[in-house]
Design a protein around this motif. Structure first.
Motif, mmCIF file in Angstrom:
data_model
loop_
_atom_site.group_PDB
_atom_site.id
_atom_site.type_symbol
_atom_site.label_atom_id
_atom_site.label_comp_id
_atom_site.label_asym_id
_atom_site.label_seq_id
_atom_site.Cartn_x
_atom_site.Cartn_y
_atom_site.Cartn_z
ATOM 1 N N GLY A 291 34.300 41.613 49.799
ATOM 2 C CA GLY A 291 33.894 41.374 48.412
ATOM 3 C C GLY A 291 32.747 42.289 48.005
ATOM 4 O O GLY A 291 32.779 42.914 46.934
ATOM 5 N N GLN A 292 31.769 42.411 48.875
ATOM 6 C CA GLN A 292 30.632 43.277 48.572
ATOM 7 C C GLN A 292 31.057 44.750 48.580
ATOM 8 O O GLN A 292 30.601 45.524 47.753
ATOM 9 N N HIS A 293 31.925 45.106 49.516
ATOM 10 C CA HIS A 293 32.376 46.500 49.618
ATOM 11 C C HIS A 293 32.986 46.963 48.294
ATOM 12 O O HIS A 293 32.749 48.077 47.834
ATOM 13 N N ALA A 294 33.770 46.077 47.655
ATOM 14 C CA ALA A 294 34.403 46.448 46.383
ATOM 15 C C ALA A 294 33.362 46.694 45.292
ATOM 16 O O ALA A 294 33.621 47.430 44.339
ATOM 17 N N LEU A 295 32.185 46.102 45.426
ATOM 18 C CA LEU A 295 31.117 46.366 44.449
ATOM 19 C C LEU A 295 30.510 47.756 44.660
ATOM 20 O O LEU A 295 30.105 48.418 43.715
ATOM 21 N N PHE A 296 30.480 48.196 45.926
ATOM 22 C CA PHE A 296 29.838 49.482 46.229
ATOM 23 C C PHE A 296 30.791 50.659 46.016
ATOM 24 O O PHE A 296 30.367 51.734 45.599
ATOM 25 N N GLU A 297 32.058 50.485 46.410
ATOM 26 C CA GLU A 297 33.020 51.605 46.416
ATOM 27 C C GLU A 297 34.355 51.101 45.881
ATOM 28 O O GLU A 297 35.329 51.001 46.617
ATOM 29 N N PHE A 298 34.380 50.771 44.567
ATOM 30 C CA PHE A 298 35.570 50.095 44.042
ATOM 31 C C PHE A 298 36.848 50.912 44.251
ATOM 32 O O PHE A 298 37.859 50.382 44.729
ATOM 33 N N GLU A 299 36.811 52.196 43.891
ATOM 34 C CA GLU A 299 38.052 52.993 43.952
ATOM 35 C C GLU A 299 38.563 53.121 45.392
ATOM 36 O O GLU A 299 39.757 53.076 45.639
ATOM 37 N N ALA A 300 37.633 53.271 46.338
ATOM 38 C CA ALA A 300 38.050 53.385 47.747
ATOM 39 C C ALA A 300 38.699 52.083 48.205
ATOM 40 O O ALA A 300 39.727 52.092 48.898
ATOM 41 N N VAL A 301 38.124 50.956 47.800
ATOM 42 C CA VAL A 301 38.705 49.668 48.201
ATOM 43 C C VAL A 301 40.056 49.464 47.515
ATOM 44 O O VAL A 301 41.021 48.996 48.126
ATOM 45 N N ARG A 302 40.137 49.888 46.239
ATOM 46 C CA ARG A 302 41.413 49.745 45.523
ATOM 47 C C ARG A 302 42.517 50.532 46.246
ATOM 48 O O ARG A 302 43.661 50.076 46.344
ATOM 49 N N ARG A 303 42.172 51.683 46.785
ATOM 50 C CA ARG A 303 43.187 52.462 47.526
ATOM 51 C C ARG A 303 43.681 51.691 48.755
ATOM 52 O O ARG A 303 44.848 51.793 49.123
ATOM 53 N N THR A 304 42.803 50.895 49.372
ATOM 54 C CA THR A 304 43.284 50.125 50.535
ATOM 55 C C THR A 304 44.189 48.972 50.091
ATOM 56 O O THR A 304 45.047 48.544 50.851
ATOM 57 N N TRP A 305 43.979 48.448 48.861
ATOM 58 C CA TRP A 305 44.905 47.421 48.365
ATOM 59 C C TRP A 305 46.313 48.017 48.236
ATOM 60 O O TRP A 305 47.310 47.408 48.628
ATOM 61 N N ILE A 306 46.365 49.251 47.666
ATOM 62 C CA ILE A 306 47.668 49.923 47.477
ATOM 63 C C ILE A 306 48.293 50.238 48.840
ATOM 64 O O ILE A 306 49.480 50.013 49.065
ATOM 65 N N GLU A 307 47.452 50.714 49.758
ATOM 66 C CA GLU A 307 47.916 51.048 51.117
ATOM 67 C C GLU A 307 48.484 49.798 51.797
ATOM 68 O O GLU A 307 49.547 49.840 52.430
ATOM 69 N N ALA A 308 47.784 48.672 51.642
ATOM 70 C CA ALA A 308 48.227 47.421 52.285
ATOM 71 C C ALA A 308 49.584 46.987 51.727
ATOM 72 O O ALA A 308 50.476 46.569 52.477
#
Ligand code: NAP
Length: 351
Positions: A291-308
């Motif tokens: 949850g915190q990671h998405a606040l710091f690096e939203f686009e990078a975390v969003r890419r892992t959602w797509i990857e998953a």
């Protein structure tokens, strides 16, 4: 069924809304946490129908994933403040689009990491946290639980542990949602060997299906890991349990190893190792929160959602839904998790 008029983040307060008698009062059903407490506090209620705000879509929920964080929010050891609707992930169909949303249309089948309000018939959600579902996953309960544990697993390996090929890893809670995702994500990334620990022989049998190089009973795990690694210990440990398990884990780490803590399921006091001990063996003690990671690096975390989503769709990673319960049975889902009877993922069927 009780009508709860004030659930923050879930539409207008009906009690205060103008109501001429001719207007249709829009309500939906949801599981509400009216106050912190045991699973029995969860109450099946009518609540205001949420409306999509700017940048949001409205989703008619088909399935809601059940996560450990929902249990924590209910018990009072999480961040949630009642009254609240728990649940952070869903699958369903877009039925409304707020201003400024261009890439999602009504009628699209989606999966979403809502951040809250998901044990409900309808949920409003930031459109950037919503992904269209591939046709093969539509109607499958697993569709509700793609954006939670697997992206966390990928980020735990890459961002928190910065794991390198040939490093030996250990995953506590190997039969749970994150544990089974972590071992598969490690295989996808070409990492390992990977060991796991569990609390019972039944969980050991379950976890062994996921490709671990060894699954060990929690009792005596330090000795088992030393035996399995020729006395060296492991390079990386992933620990969502804390307390005594974490305190003992340092003894299972090889020199220059890292212990990644990402939860405290035991509810024991947080472990704070002496800095001098860490320095002496070159150990790292690293925290991670998705949850915190998405606040710091939203686009990078969003890419892992797509990857998953791609990994699950292609079958390279299996997220097993071991129980599907009705929305009204959310308390039973919480009991199964808290009593440590659950393995894999539990999903609530909403419509
Ligand atoms: N930081 C993050 O981004 C993040 C993301 C997702 C989850 N988490 C955390 O990771 C942990 C696991 O989540 P999950 O989704 O995998 O949950 P889960 O499927 O319910 O698994 C939880 C595991 O924790 C172990 N456990 C140990 N003590 C427990 C206790 N007192 N009560 C319940 N379980 C206990 C259980 O395994 P044994 O019986 O084998 O011990 C169980 O397999 C939770 O602490 C959660 O808060 C953190």
């Amino acid at each position: 069924m009780r009508l709860i008029t004030q659930v923050p983040g879930n539409g207008t307060q009906l009690a205060d809304a103008p109501h001429s008698g001719h207007e249709k009062v829009r309500i939906v059903r949801a599981m509400v946490i009216p106050a912190h407490g045991p699973p029995e506090v969860l109450e099946y209620c009518e609540v205001p129908d949420p409306a999509p705000g700017p940048g949001e879509v409205l989703i008619r929920v088909a399935f809601a994933g059940v996560n450990f964080t929902d249990v924590r929010n209910r018990r009072g050891d999480g961040l949630g403040i009642p009254p609240m609707i728990p649940g952070i992930e869903v699958a369903g169909v877009v039925t409304g689009v707020g201003p400024g949303v261009a890439d999602l249309a009504e009628g699209t089948a989606v999966t979403a990491l809502t951040g809250g309000h998901s044990y409900a018939e309808m949920v409003a959600c930031d459109a950037r946290r919503v992904l269209p579902l591939p046709p093969g996953l539509v109607g499958d309960p697993v569709s509700a639980t793609v954006m939670g544990v697997l992206p966390s697993a990928l980020n735990l390996l890459r961002v928190a542990a910065r794991a390198r090929p040939d490093e030996t890893m250990l995953i506590h809670g190997a039969s749970g949602g994150v544990g089974t995702a972590l071992v598969q994500a490690a295989a996808v990334l070409g990492l390992g060997p990977v060991h796991g620990t569990v609390s019972s022989p039944a969980k050991l049998q379950y976890a062994e299906r996921y490709g671990f190089d060894g699954v060990h009973l929690r009792d005596g795990f330090v000795e088992s890991l030393h035996a399995a690694t020729g006395g060296r210990g492991v390079d990386v440990i992933f620990d969502p349990i804390g307390g005594e398990v974490r305190a003992h884990s340092f003894a299972a780490l090889a020199p220059l190893g890292r212990l990644i803590h990402f939860g405290n399921a035991s509810l024991e006091p947080e472990v704070v190792p002496p800095a001098v001990d860490l320095r002496a063996r070159g150990l790292g003690y690293v925290g991670y929160s998705g949850g915190q990671h998405a606040l710091f690096e939203f686009e990078a975390v969003r890419r892992t959602w797509i990857e998953a989503l791609e990994l699950v769709e292609s079958g390279r990673v299996t997220i097993e839904v071991t129980r599907v319960l009705g929305l009204a049975d959310a308390a039973e889902a919480h009991r199964l998790i808290e009593s440590r009877s659950a393995v894999g993922k539990i999903v609530l069927a909403v419509d």
